[in-house]
Design an enzyme around this catalytic site. Structure first.
Site, mmCIF file in Angstrom:
data_model
loop_
_atom_site.group_PDB
_atom_site.id
_atom_site.type_symbol
_atom_site.label_atom_id
_atom_site.label_comp_id
_atom_site.label_asym_id
_atom_site.label_seq_id
_atom_site.Cartn_x
_atom_site.Cartn_y
_atom_site.Cartn_z
ATOM 1 N N CYS A 1 -10.011 -43.318 0.455
ATOM 2 C CA CYS A 1 -8.992 -44.358 0.237
ATOM 3 C C CYS A 1 -9.208 -45.181 -1.025
ATOM 4 C CB CYS A 1 -8.929 -45.273 1.457
ATOM 5 S SG CYS A 1 -8.319 -44.400 2.910
ATOM 6 N N VAL B 1 -6.114 -40.433 10.288
ATOM 7 C CA VAL B 1 -5.147 -41.442 10.724
ATOM 8 C C VAL B 1 -4.290 -40.921 11.878
ATOM 9 C CG1 VAL B 1 -3.060 -42.708 10.020
ATOM 10 C CG2 VAL B 1 -5.044 -42.651 8.513
ATOM 11 N N GLU C 1 -0.821 -48.101 7.170
ATOM 12 C CA GLU C 1 -1.929 -48.094 8.123
ATOM 13 C C GLU C 1 -3.140 -48.774 7.480
ATOM 14 O OE1 GLU C 1 -2.258 -47.101 11.430
ATOM 15 O OE2 GLU C 1 -4.018 -48.270 10.924
ATOM 16 N N ARG D 1 -15.503 -37.235 1.926
ATOM 17 C CA ARG D 1 -14.618 -37.257 0.756
ATOM 18 C C ARG D 1 -15.079 -38.360 -0.197
ATOM 19 N NH1 ARG D 1 -8.818 -37.099 3.791
ATOM 20 N NH2 ARG D 1 -9.961 -38.421 5.251
ATOM 21 N N THR E 1 -2.336 -38.155 1.178
ATOM 22 C CA THR E 1 -1.791 -38.422 -0.170
ATOM 23 C C THR E 1 -2.985 -38.504 -1.123
ATOM 24 O OG1 THR E 1 -1.756 -40.775 0.420
ATOM 25 C CG2 THR E 1 0.339 -39.594 0.507
ATOM 26 N N LEU F 1 -6.263 -48.984 9.268
ATOM 27 C CA LEU F 1 -7.489 -48.704 10.033
ATOM 28 C C LEU F 1 -8.635 -48.312 9.107
ATOM 29 C CD1 LEU F 1 -8.133 -45.407 10.134
ATOM 30 C CD2 LEU F 1 -6.269 -45.410 11.755
ATOM 31 N N PHE G 1 -17.135 -57.454 2.957
ATOM 32 C CA PHE G 1 -16.907 -56.688 1.721
ATOM 33 C C PHE G 1 -17.611 -57.288 0.519
ATOM 34 C CE2 PHE G 1 -14.372 -53.024 2.695
ATOM 35 C CZ PHE G 1 -14.190 -53.252 4.050
ATOM 36 N N ASP H 1 0.631 -30.637 13.311
ATOM 37 C CA ASP H 1 -0.183 -30.376 12.123
ATOM 38 C C ASP H 1 0.040 -28.935 11.690
ATOM 39 O OD1 ASP H 1 -2.792 -32.203 10.986
ATOM 40 O OD2 ASP H 1 -2.584 -30.137 10.252
HETATM 41 N N1 LIG Z 1 -8.519 -42.095 6.368
HETATM 42 C C1 LIG Z 1 -8.283 -43.385 6.470
HETATM 43 O O1 LIG Z 1 -9.156 -44.162 6.829
HETATM 44 C C2 LIG Z 1 -6.929 -43.950 6.153
HETATM 45 C C3 LIG Z 1 -6.610 -45.248 6.561
HETATM 46 C C4 LIG Z 1 -5.352 -45.771 6.257
HETATM 47 C C5 LIG Z 1 -4.434 -45.010 5.564
HETATM 48 N N2 LIG Z 1 -4.767 -43.755 5.176
HETATM 49 C C6 LIG Z 1 -3.734 -42.948 4.517
HETATM 50 O O2 LIG Z 1 -3.141 -42.155 5.553
HETATM 51 C C7 LIG Z 1 -2.814 -40.854 5.053
HETATM 52 C C8 LIG Z 1 -3.545 -39.793 5.860
HETATM 53 O O3 LIG Z 1 -4.927 -39.918 5.617
HETATM 54 P P1 LIG Z 1 -5.990 -39.053 6.444
HETATM 55 O O4 LIG Z 1 -7.326 -39.522 6.002
HETATM 56 O O5 LIG Z 1 -5.640 -39.087 7.884
HETATM 57 O O6 LIG Z 1 -5.700 -37.579 5.864
HETATM 58 P P2 LIG Z 1 -6.289 -36.214 6.408
HETATM 59 O O7 LIG Z 1 -6.405 -35.324 5.230
HETATM 60 O O8 LIG Z 1 -7.460 -36.459 7.280
HETATM 61 O O9 LIG Z 1 -5.124 -35.662 7.376
HETATM 62 C C9 LIG Z 1 -3.894 -35.214 6.923
HETATM 63 C C10 LIG Z 1 -3.390 -34.151 7.912
HETATM 64 O O10 LIG Z 1 -2.036 -33.828 7.584
HETATM 65 C C11 LIG Z 1 -1.861 -32.428 7.808
HETATM 66 N N3 LIG Z 1 -0.649 -32.000 7.092
HETATM 67 C C12 LIG Z 1 -0.468 -31.807 5.769
HETATM 68 N N4 LIG Z 1 0.805 -31.443 5.514
HETATM 69 C C13 LIG Z 1 1.449 -31.411 6.706
HETATM 70 C C14 LIG Z 1 2.792 -31.112 7.110
HETATM 71 N N5 LIG Z 1 3.743 -30.789 6.222
HETATM 72 N N6 LIG Z 1 3.094 -31.176 8.407
HETATM 73 C C15 LIG Z 1 2.152 -31.500 9.329
HETATM 74 N N7 LIG Z 1 0.876 -31.801 9.011
HETATM 75 C C16 LIG Z 1 0.532 -31.757 7.718
HETATM 76 C C17 LIG Z 1 -3.164 -31.824 7.309
HETATM 77 O O11 LIG Z 1 -3.361 -30.517 7.809
HETATM 78 C C18 LIG Z 1 -4.186 -32.844 7.843
HETATM 79 O O12 LIG Z 1 -4.631 -32.499 9.136
HETATM 80 C C19 LIG Z 1 -3.146 -40.906 3.567
HETATM 81 O O13 LIG Z 1 -2.013 -41.317 2.865
HETATM 82 C C20 LIG Z 1 -4.227 -41.969 3.479
HETATM 83 O O14 LIG Z 1 -4.291 -42.556 2.200
HETATM 84 C C21 LIG Z 1 -5.978 -43.190 5.467
HETATM 85 O O1 LIG Z 2 -19.222 -54.733 1.413
HETATM 86 C C1 LIG Z 2 -18.968 -53.523 1.342
HETATM 87 C C2 LIG Z 2 -18.023 -52.889 2.193
HETATM 88 C C3 LIG Z 2 -17.783 -51.531 2.040
HETATM 89 N N1 LIG Z 2 -18.445 -50.822 1.097
HETATM 90 C C4 LIG Z 2 -18.135 -49.384 0.914
HETATM 91 O O2 LIG Z 2 -16.729 -49.259 0.770
HETATM 92 C C5 LIG Z 2 -16.273 -48.009 1.267
HETATM 93 C C6 LIG Z 2 -15.087 -48.187 2.179
HETATM 94 O O3 LIG Z 2 -15.486 -48.835 3.363
HETATM 95 P P1 LIG Z 2 -14.432 -49.274 4.494
HETATM 96 O O4 LIG Z 2 -13.378 -50.086 3.882
HETATM 97 O O5 LIG Z 2 -15.188 -49.875 5.598
HETATM 98 O O6 LIG Z 2 -13.898 -47.843 4.964
HETATM 99 P P2 LIG Z 2 -12.506 -47.066 4.894
HETATM 100 O O7 LIG Z 2 -12.426 -46.302 6.159
HETATM 101 O O8 LIG Z 2 -12.421 -46.357 3.580
HETATM 102 O O9 LIG Z 2 -11.341 -48.182 4.966
HETATM 103 C C7 LIG Z 2 -10.658 -48.690 3.836
HETATM 104 O O10 LIG Z 2 -9.632 -47.811 3.414
HETATM 105 C C8 LIG Z 2 -8.668 -47.519 4.455
HETATM 106 C C9 LIG Z 2 -7.720 -46.490 3.887
HETATM 107 O O11 LIG Z 2 -6.736 -47.034 3.080
HETATM 108 C C10 LIG Z 2 -7.977 -48.806 4.866
HETATM 109 O O12 LIG Z 2 -7.023 -48.528 5.879
HETATM 110 C C11 LIG Z 2 -9.010 -49.809 5.353
HETATM 111 O O13 LIG Z 2 -8.362 -51.031 5.692
HETATM 112 C C12 LIG Z 2 -10.034 -50.026 4.248
HETATM 113 O O14 LIG Z 2 -11.062 -50.915 4.695
HETATM 114 C C13 LIG Z 2 -17.482 -47.359 1.928
HETATM 115 O O15 LIG Z 2 -18.021 -46.384 1.032
HETATM 116 C C14 LIG Z 2 -18.461 -48.514 2.119
HETATM 117 O O16 LIG Z 2 -19.805 -48.089 2.095
HETATM 118 C C15 LIG Z 2 -19.379 -51.440 0.271
HETATM 119 O O17 LIG Z 2 -19.975 -50.800 -0.615
HETATM 120 N N2 LIG Z 2 -19.613 -52.780 0.418
#
Ligand SMILES: NC(=O)c1ccc[n+]([C@@H]2O[C@H](COP(=O)([O-])OP(=O)(O)OC[C@H]3O[C@@H](n4cnc5c(N)ncnc54)[C@H](O)[C@@H]3O)[C@@H](O)[C@H]2O)c1
Ligand SMILES: O=c1ccn([C@@H]2O[C@H](COP(=O)(O)OP(=O)(O)O[C@H]3O[C@H](CO)[C@@H](O)[C@H](O)[C@H]3O)[C@@H](O)[C@H]2O)c(=O)[nH]1
Length: 465
Positions: free
Chosen positions: A261, A11, A149, A331, A86, A151, A250, A30
């Site tokens: 997530c 993110v 977020e 993950r 988280t 994304l 979905f 970071d």
């Molecule tokens: N991955 C996604 O698609 C997605 C989308 C929406 C929301 N989120 C949420 O956003 C958050 C971040 O997710 P992510 O997938 O980017 O995690 P991530 O594990 O990829 O990245 C987290 C980063 O934070 C750094 N970090 C940890 N403690 C720190 C500190 N004290 N100071 C500075 N940096 C520090 C880590 O080294 C790591 O690089 C989570 O809460 C997740 O649930 C994730």
């Molecule tokens: O019809 C579907 C759609 C998705 N998936 C699976 O669901 C998982 C999640 O897919 P997707 O939602 O596209 O990816 P993420 O990047 O995990 O995104 C979700 O999780 C993020 C973290 O919270 C949110 O920000 C996004 O809005 C939410 O879509 C994957 O394993 C997909 O293969 C299915 O099995 N069937």
């Protein structure tokens, strides 16, 4: 505007680059020095389409740089986005918010008066209120807001630059004004902007993910019923998805959801609701989780049956390791969970993935890996299609049939052209599609293919199993 982004993972790296792209001056932070070093050289620390190009442009412009120092970040700007992880706690379904707490505590002593700290991480409802109370003690002139977020990995840059909506949870008009200013280019483009209190903002995020996860588990539950009834879940999904009140997104049946997530967010939400005395309201999320996990077991069962009841001494080629296409994130990857379960039952498993091999190797060192599809399937008794990368849909099934020992395929994502594979001599199985290749006939002897005239059993690849 000057701002910082704390945590530069999936993110934070994207958020930092996109904020610089729309004109802000950004300092990313970071605790991982290797990541900071990579980013300062404009290299994306993960596979995310478009991110390398964006970093190259924004780092070169001078508007984006990275550091490991939280104190430097606190002094750099009056606006800070928290994007740290988280994850699920090791011994509980609840979210582990220690990284969020550490980021806020780490900056607090050096925050400028009037600073706005904006959480983007997905957190249990009430986190912003708890952090606000803490900041009142250690940095009384700073303020907390939440801006969840949404994304998706694989389309993170597009989702950030062109979001479907923005949600901000604030406690003052000033915080709303700052966030409107930050996102001004998006707002000018007409994106819906929801300004609410922090608790509602926190809940919007977990509610959205819970709804989407439920939709996936719903269609996978229908797949189980289709298996029992001799019906086809892909046709069912297409037909119900045409109803505009339901919609197609979905509703893709298959191996189910994974990633960093959905699995942890629905568990954390259920745990938090329990703490709040509202556990019953979201008790269905336990079933959503259970249906999802069952799809992994059912996929292994289907595969085992196809190779004759045991994986011992079987070679299995696996297509896909990432939890979804266009990402290198493994993950809680359903693909690797299935691949490893098959390996644990005695198969020799070779996994292919276009982007996630390094991460997969680190997470599951006992599996074998290759970056070449025919190598993964060379001499295979079975091919498992587990992550729906576009390039797998472009495989020529006749060519692949030449390298395998037996042309047996489980399409666990329902994205391959099954007819083309069958015409090339493959026996194909998929959850929720008992009619494929006469699967029902062979499995039970009472299915819709019974009495079919003109089927040559000798040339039927499914019979060779
Ligand atoms: N991955 C996604 O698609 C997605 C989308 C929406 C929301 N989120 C949420 O956003 C958050 C971040 O997710 P992510 O997938 O980017 O995690 P991530 O594990 O990829 O990245 C987290 C980063 O934070 C750094 N970090 C940890 N403690 C720190 C500190 N004290 N100071 C500075 N940096 C520090 C880590 O080294 C790591 O690089 C989570 O809460 C997740 O649930 C994730
Ligand atoms: O019809 C579907 C759609 C998705 N998936 C699976 O669901 C998982 C999640 O897919 P997707 O939602 O596209 O990816 P993420 O990047 O995990 O995104 C979700 O999780 C993020 C973290 O919270 C949110 O920000 C996004 O809005 C939410 O879509 C994957 O394993 C997909 O293969 C299915 O099995 N069937």
């Amino acid at each position: 505007m000057k701002l910082t982004v704390i945590g530069t993972g999936y993110v934070g790296a994207v958020h930092a680059a996109c904020m610089a792209e729309i004109g802000h001056t950004v300092l990313g932070v970071d605790i991982n020095p290797d990541r900071v070093d990579l980013l300062n050289r404009a290299k994306a620390p993960m596979h995310e389409p478009g991110l390398d190009e964006l970093l190259t442009r924004t780092v070169a412009s001078g508007r984006l740089r990275f550091t490991t120092s939280l104190a430097q970040a606190a002094r750099f700007a009056g606006l800070h986005f928290i994007c740290v992880g988280t994850p699920q706690q090791p011994d509980s379904p609840a979210a582990d918010v220690r990284y969020v707490d550490a980021a806020v505590e780490g900056m607090a002593p050096d925050l400028r008066p009037g600073s706005l700290v904006v959480g983007k991480s997905t957190v249990p409802v009430g986190t912003a209120a708890r952090l606000a109370a803490r900041l009142r003690q250690v940095a009384p002139q700073a303020e907390i807001a939440w801006n969840p977020e949404f994304l998706r990995e694989g389309s993170a840059v597009r989702d950030t630059l062109w979001p479907e909506r923005l949600v901000v949870g604030v406690s003052s008009a000033r915080a709303e004004a700052v966030l409107r200013d930050v996102y001004a280019p998006m707002l000018r483009g007409g994106v819906p902007f929801f300004c609410t209190d922090p608790s509602t903002a926190e809940l919007v995020k977990v509610a959205a993910n819970s709804f989407l996860a439920t939709k996936i588990s719903f269609i996978n539950a229908m797949a189980e019923v289709c298996d029992a009834a001799g019906a086809d879940v892909t046709t069912l999904a297409q037909a119900i998805g045409e109803d505009s009140r339901i919609g197609h997104p979905f509703l893709q049946p298959g191996l189910g959801f994974g990633g960093s997530c959905f699995p942890k967010d629905i568990r954390a939400f259920a745990a938090r609701a329990e703490e709040l005395g509202a556990g019953k309201a979201v008790a269905f999320l336990h079933e959503v989780d259970e249906i999802n996990t069952r799809q992994r077991r059912r996929t292994v069962d289907l595969a085992r049956a196809l190779v004759g009841g045991s994986f011992a001494d079987r070679n299995v080629g696996v297509l896909g390791a990432a939890f979804k296409p266009d990402s290198d994130d493994v993950r809680d990857s359903p693909a690797l969970a299935v691949a490893d379960a098959v390996r644990a039952e005695g198969a020799e498993v070779r996994v292919h993935d276009p982007a996630a091999l390094d991460n997969a190797q680190a997470a599951f060192p006992e599996l074998k890996y290759t970056s070449v599809v025919p190598e993964a399937c060379d001499g295979a008794d079975l091919v498992l299609h587990l992550t729906p990368w576009r390039e797998y849909a472009e495989i020529d099934p006749a060519l692949l049939a030449r390298v395998v020992r037996r042309p047996l395929l489980v399409d666990a994502r329902n994205t391959l052209d099954v007819q083309a594979w069958q015409q090339a001599g493959w026996c194909v199985r998929a959850l929720g599609r008992p009619g494929l290749n006469g699967a029902h006939r062979h499995a039970t002897g009472t299915g819709p293919y019974d009495g079919l005239i003109g089927v040559s059993l000798e040339s039927d690849p499914c019979m060779s199993s």
